[in-house]
Design an enzyme around this catalytic site. Structure first.
Site, PDB file in Angstrom:
ATOM      1  N   LYS A 177      55.051 136.827  97.070  1.00  0.00           N
ATOM      2  CA  LYS A 177      54.144 135.768  96.641  1.00  0.00           C
ATOM      3  C   LYS A 177      53.393 135.894  95.318  1.00  0.00           C
ATOM      4  O   LYS A 177      52.380 136.755  94.487  1.00  0.00           O
ATOM      5  CB  LYS A 177      52.643 135.946  97.564  1.00  0.00           C
ATOM      6  CG  LYS A 177      51.837 135.013  97.766  1.00  0.00           C
ATOM      7  CD  LYS A 177      51.350 134.634  97.154  1.00  0.00           C
ATOM      8  CE  LYS A 177      49.660 134.626  96.873  1.00  0.00           C
ATOM      9  NZ  LYS A 177      48.901 134.139  95.602  1.00  0.00           N
ATOM     10  N   GLU A 253      48.577 148.784  92.316  1.00  0.00           N
ATOM     11  CA  GLU A 253      48.147 149.425  91.190  1.00  0.00           C
ATOM     12  C   GLU A 253      47.523 148.376  91.324  1.00  0.00           C
ATOM     13  O   GLU A 253      46.987 146.617  90.842  1.00  0.00           O
ATOM     14  CB  GLU A 253      49.541 149.123  90.599  1.00  0.00           C
ATOM     15  CG  GLU A 253      50.674 149.643  90.563  1.00  0.00           C
ATOM     16  CD  GLU A 253      52.594 150.188  90.181  1.00  0.00           C
ATOM     17  OE1 GLU A 253      53.253 150.476  90.397  1.00  0.00           O
ATOM     18  OE2 GLU A 253      52.086 148.734  89.586  1.00  0.00           O
ATOM     19  N   CYS A 287      46.576 145.765  82.541  1.00  0.00           N
ATOM     20  CA  CYS A 287      45.276 146.543  82.827  1.00  0.00           C
ATOM     21  C   CYS A 287      45.080 147.917  82.188  1.00  0.00           C
ATOM     22  O   CYS A 287      44.286 148.066  82.631  1.00  0.00           O
ATOM     23  CB  CYS A 287      45.899 146.236  84.794  1.00  0.00           C
ATOM     24  SG  CYS A 287      47.835 147.216  84.237  1.00  0.00           S
ATOM     25  N   GLU A 388      35.140 145.899  84.382  1.00  0.00           N
ATOM     26  CA  GLU A 388      36.499 145.671  83.553  1.00  0.00           C
ATOM     27  C   GLU A 388      36.165 143.953  83.838  1.00  0.00           C
ATOM     28  O   GLU A 388      36.314 142.905  84.282  1.00  0.00           O
ATOM     29  CB  GLU A 388      37.615 145.193  85.084  1.00  0.00           C
ATOM     30  CG  GLU A 388      39.287 145.136  84.181  1.00  0.00           C
ATOM     31  CD  GLU A 388      40.209 145.033  85.297  1.00  0.00           C
ATOM     32  OE1 GLU A 388      40.191 144.706  86.389  1.00  0.00           O
ATOM     33  OE2 GLU A 388      41.256 145.768  85.700  1.00  0.00           O
TER      34      GLU A 388
HETATM   35  P1  NAD Z   1      44.145 139.612  92.192  1.00  0.00           P
HETATM   36  O1  NAD Z   1      43.922 140.846  92.415  1.00  0.00           O
HETATM   37  O2  NAD Z   1      42.024 138.783  92.092  1.00  0.00           O
HETATM   38  O3  NAD Z   1      45.605 138.737  92.242  1.00  0.00           O
HETATM   39  C1  NAD Z   1      46.440 138.881  92.359  1.00  0.00           C
HETATM   40  C2  NAD Z   1      47.098 138.791  93.638  1.00  0.00           C
HETATM   41  O4  NAD Z   1      46.618 138.716  94.648  1.00  0.00           O
HETATM   42  C3  NAD Z   1      47.354 136.756  93.666  1.00  0.00           C
HETATM   43  O5  NAD Z   1      48.804 136.782  93.640  1.00  0.00           O
HETATM   44  C4  NAD Z   1      46.428 136.024  94.434  1.00  0.00           C
HETATM   45  O6  NAD Z   1      46.553 134.895  94.722  1.00  0.00           O
HETATM   46  C5  NAD Z   1      46.792 137.139  96.004  1.00  0.00           C
HETATM   47  N1  NAD Z   1      45.472 137.423  96.633  1.00  0.00           N
HETATM   48  C6  NAD Z   1      44.115 137.396  96.070  1.00  0.00           C
HETATM   49  N2  NAD Z   1      43.398 138.431  97.116  1.00  0.00           N
HETATM   50  C7  NAD Z   1      44.585 138.008  98.432  1.00  0.00           C
HETATM   51  C8  NAD Z   1      43.769 138.570 100.041  1.00  0.00           C
HETATM   52  N3  NAD Z   1      43.495 137.960 100.208  1.00  0.00           N
HETATM   53  N4  NAD Z   1      44.704 138.570 100.304  1.00  0.00           N
HETATM   54  C9  NAD Z   1      46.829 138.679  99.687  1.00  0.00           C
HETATM   55  N5  NAD Z   1      46.800 138.053  98.334  1.00  0.00           N
HETATM   56  C10 NAD Z   1      45.741 138.143  97.762  1.00  0.00           C
HETATM   57  O7  NAD Z   1      44.065 139.761  90.019  1.00  0.00           O
HETATM   58  P2  NAD Z   1      44.472 139.310  89.235  1.00  0.00           P
HETATM   59  O8  NAD Z   1      43.929 138.135  88.775  1.00  0.00           O
HETATM   60  O9  NAD Z   1      45.743 138.162  89.371  1.00  0.00           O
HETATM   61  O10 NAD Z   1      45.065 140.135  88.044  1.00  0.00           O
HETATM   62  C11 NAD Z   1      44.067 140.504  87.466  1.00  0.00           C
HETATM   63  C12 NAD Z   1      44.189 142.189  87.722  1.00  0.00           C
HETATM   64  O11 NAD Z   1      44.667 142.378  87.948  1.00  0.00           O
HETATM   65  C13 NAD Z   1      43.322 143.152  86.898  1.00  0.00           C
HETATM   66  O12 NAD Z   1      42.018 143.723  87.624  1.00  0.00           O
HETATM   67  C14 NAD Z   1      44.056 144.215  86.338  1.00  0.00           C
HETATM   68  O13 NAD Z   1      43.789 145.116  86.283  1.00  0.00           O
HETATM   69  C15 NAD Z   1      45.090 144.305  87.099  1.00  0.00           C
HETATM   70  N6  NAD Z   1      46.484 144.319  86.961  1.00  0.00           N
HETATM   71  C16 NAD Z   1      46.791 146.221  87.085  1.00  0.00           C
HETATM   72  C17 NAD Z   1      47.917 146.890  87.079  1.00  0.00           C
HETATM   73  C18 NAD Z   1      48.547 147.927  87.316  1.00  0.00           C
HETATM   74  O14 NAD Z   1      49.104 147.864  87.015  1.00  0.00           O
HETATM   75  N7  NAD Z   1      47.074 148.551  87.796  1.00  0.00           N
HETATM   76  C19 NAD Z   1      48.414 145.173  86.474  1.00  0.00           C
HETATM   77  C20 NAD Z   1      48.396 144.211  86.090  1.00  0.00           C
HETATM   78  C21 NAD Z   1      47.391 143.822  86.566  1.00  0.00           C
HETATM   79  O1  6OD Z   2      54.940 149.138  82.475  1.00  0.00           O
HETATM   80  C1  6OD Z   2      54.905 148.423  83.507  1.00  0.00           C
HETATM   81  O2  6OD Z   2      55.514 149.214  84.397  1.00  0.00           O
HETATM   82  C2  6OD Z   2      53.556 148.206  84.303  1.00  0.00           C
HETATM   83  N1  6OD Z   2      53.610 148.397  85.683  1.00  0.00           N
HETATM   84  C3  6OD Z   2      52.505 147.809  83.527  1.00  0.00           C
HETATM   85  C4  6OD Z   2      51.352 146.904  84.061  1.00  0.00           C
HETATM   86  C5  6OD Z   2      50.268 146.480  82.915  1.00  0.00           C
HETATM   87  C6  6OD Z   2      49.202 145.925  83.499  1.00  0.00           C
HETATM   88  O3  6OD Z   2      48.828 145.053  83.128  1.00  0.00           O
END
Ligand code: NAD
Ligand code: 6OD
Length: 484
Positions: A177, A253, A287, A388
């Site tokens: 998804k 993550e 992130c 964040e």
């Molecule tokens: P988000 O949590 O809003 O959405 C991520 C995904 O989850 C989307 O596909 C969304 O449609 C889906 N989603 C939302 N609510 C849901 C639910 N209740 N059930 C199932 N699916 C659901 O995140 P975003 O805004 O797309 O991305 C930004 C966030 O992601 C930031 O907080 C960032 O730090 C984090 N992030 C973390 C990492 C990591 O490796 N730790 C990497 C990239 C991004």
């Molecule tokens: O480099 C990766 O494998 C990874 N998961 C990066 C995540 C970046 C977050 O925005």
């Protein structure tokens, strides 16, 4: 108008969940209509994935799967420019980033996990038995089953294949998804799956939103055997609750509020280059990015001045132009969220060293622009310093002692990543050992070896992926004990 469909059981199909629009963040214009999956489409995708486990995919040897994974990497590279254009159109990120990071890593993830599964071993234990004889234990690696892969929008292809590649390497099938903001590259990958001969049902894509939509239908589906998620911490908690029904394992993550710590003895030029990327790369939508910067007092003024200069040096504009170094943020909603923090900083009397507003980009007035921004002077409990933001901004705070820097860095519910900048190895080791994060870089940032454990501590995640750690999540180890 481009149409983006779901990919279920090897075919592109309309969903029953209605349609939603995809915007080009650089102009705000709608360029695609996406067909959303309803509950019955998610049922069909999960059903196809479940059936595929019993088909030719389930019978393949590891070398056969590895050969297909390598073809997937080659297939992405063969259509590099299409993937690149799709990613740029969905995200507004500059070609200079997508062509060096997103698309190459999208392909590399398949090669890395092909290597990983080919060299993976399991444990064996010989034992003595009470009758004076012996027994031999060995573990057999099998797939978990159907894996739900729920992805964010900031590095769409990279983060999706980071999960899909090890899941397929271990013999699972997947239902992806993608974020509703960035549906294109996951869909394009469906074409590559068919081109290289991945059996139908192994890779499925369902489009739509999260709560009460495709995301929730998928993560709460009883035939899903594991859920891997990258996104916000609050979403991760909701997904964990959904996965608790039926006791499905999760790999999460999540978000971060990552500290950078710069000591007086740091190499000024190299630090400014590295920390500049950590604060502003991908318009701050990484992130692992640095939104809290702690700088030892002796080098504080120079870092403030140098980072402000970096912030002012970006060329914003057409992301397809090779000269562009910074794009927009992902959406109008996200721009408003980032700007609300800019306003909070202003209202609280922060000193704005650079940016703080909305740039005027001629010809692209409808785009979701925000200025790269550097502040000082806010209290450590201010929302700009605690929450964040996920934008191109950072707050700088001076410190005097190593202990103080560690206390400041750890004073956060998050624990994803940190960077430490010093020429002193002793300082680097001591601080790295004490910062409560999953990933620490010393004199670098986002330098990735994909065999290493990757994941967050505290509210930044559960579990580790990367190398053998991914294999652990995506496989079920079964012990066989043979009485000899
Ligand atoms: P988000 O949590 O809003 O959405 C991520 C995904 O989850 C989307 O596909 C969304 O449609 C889906 N989603 C939302 N609510 C849901 C639910 N209740 N059930 C199932 N699916 C659901 O995140 P975003 O805004 O797309 O991305 C930004 C966030 O992601 C930031 O907080 C960032 O730090 C984090 N992030 C973390 C990492 C990591 O490796 N730790 C990497 C990239 C991004
Ligand atoms: O480099 C990766 O494998 C990874 N998961 C990066 C995540 C970046 C977050 O925005």
């Amino acid at each position: 108008m481009q149409k983006i469909q779901n990919f279920i059981d090897g075919r592109f199909v309309e969903g029953t969940g209605g349609e939603f629009a995809c915007h080009f963040p650089t102009t705000g214009e709608v360029f695609a209509e996406v067909s959303a999956a309803g509950q019955n489409d998610v049922d069909a995708a999960v059903g196809a994935a479940k059936a595929a486990l019993k088909g030719p995919w389930g019978q393949m040897s590891v070398p056969e799967r590895v050969a297909l994974l390598r073809k997937l990497a080659d297939g992405i590279n063969a259509r590099f420019d299409e993937f690149l254009a799709a990613e740029i159109r969905d995200t507004g990120k500059p070609r200079s980033i997508a062509s060096h990071i997103d698309i190459p890593r999208g392909a590399a993830n398949f090669n890395v996990f092909a290597d990983q599964i080919l060299t993976a071993s399991t444990e064996t234990f010989e034992m003595a038995t009470p009758d004076g004889g012996g027994a031999l234990n060995y573990a057999v690696r099998g797939p978990r089953g159907v894996i739900a892969v729920v992805c964010p929008w900031n590095l769409p292809l990279l983060l999706m294949t980071w999960k899909v590649a090890p899941a397929l390497a271990c013999g699972n099938t997947v239902v992806v998804k993608p974020s509703e903001e960035t549906p294109a590259t996951a869909t394009l990958l469906g074409e590559v799956m068919n081109e290289v001969g991945i059996p139908r049902g192994v890779y499925n894509v369902v489009h739509g939103f999260g709560p009460g939509a495709a995301g929730e239908f998928l993560t709460s589906h009883p035939d899903v055997d594991g859920v891997t998620f990258t996104g916000e911490t609050t979403t991760g908690a909701a997904i964990m609750k959904a996965a608790a029904n039926g006791l499905r394992p999760v790999s999460l993550e999540l978000g971060g509020k990552n500290p950078g710590i710069i000591f007086d003895d740091a190499d000024l030029e190299a630090t400014l280059e590295g920390i500049g990327r950590a604060c502003f790369a991908n318009t701050g939508q990484v992130c692992l990015g640095t939104e809290r910067l702690y700088v030892q007092r002796g080098i504080y003024e120079k870092i403030c001045e140098g980072l402000a200069q970096k912030a002012r040096s970006y060329k914003m504009g057409d992301p397809f132009d090779t000269a562009t170094t910074m794009g927009t943020v992902i959406s109008a909603e996200h721009r408003d969220k980032v700007l609300s923090f800019y306003e909070k900083a202003r209202a609280s009397g922060a000193e704005v060293l650079a940016g703080g507003g909305v740039p005027d980009i001629k010809g692209y007035e409808g785009g979701y622009w925000v200025e790269p921004t550097v502040w000082t002077g806010l209290a450590e409990d201010h929302p700009v310093v605690t929450d964040e933001i996920f934008g191109p901004c950072t707050h700088i705070q001076p410190f005097d002692t190593e202990e103080e820097a560690i206390t400041l860095a750890n004073d956060s519910p998050y624990g994803l990543a940190a960077s430490i900048w010093t020429r002193d190895l002793g300082t680097a080791h001591r601080v790295a050992k004490q910062v409560e994060v999953g990933i620490t870089w010393v004199n670098s940032w986002f330098l990735r070896d994909l065999r290493t454990p990757f994941g967050g501590s505290k509210a930044s995640g559960i579990g580790r992926e990367g190398g053998v750690h991914s294999l652990e999540f995506y496989s079920e180890l079964r012990n066989v004990c043979i009485k000899l």
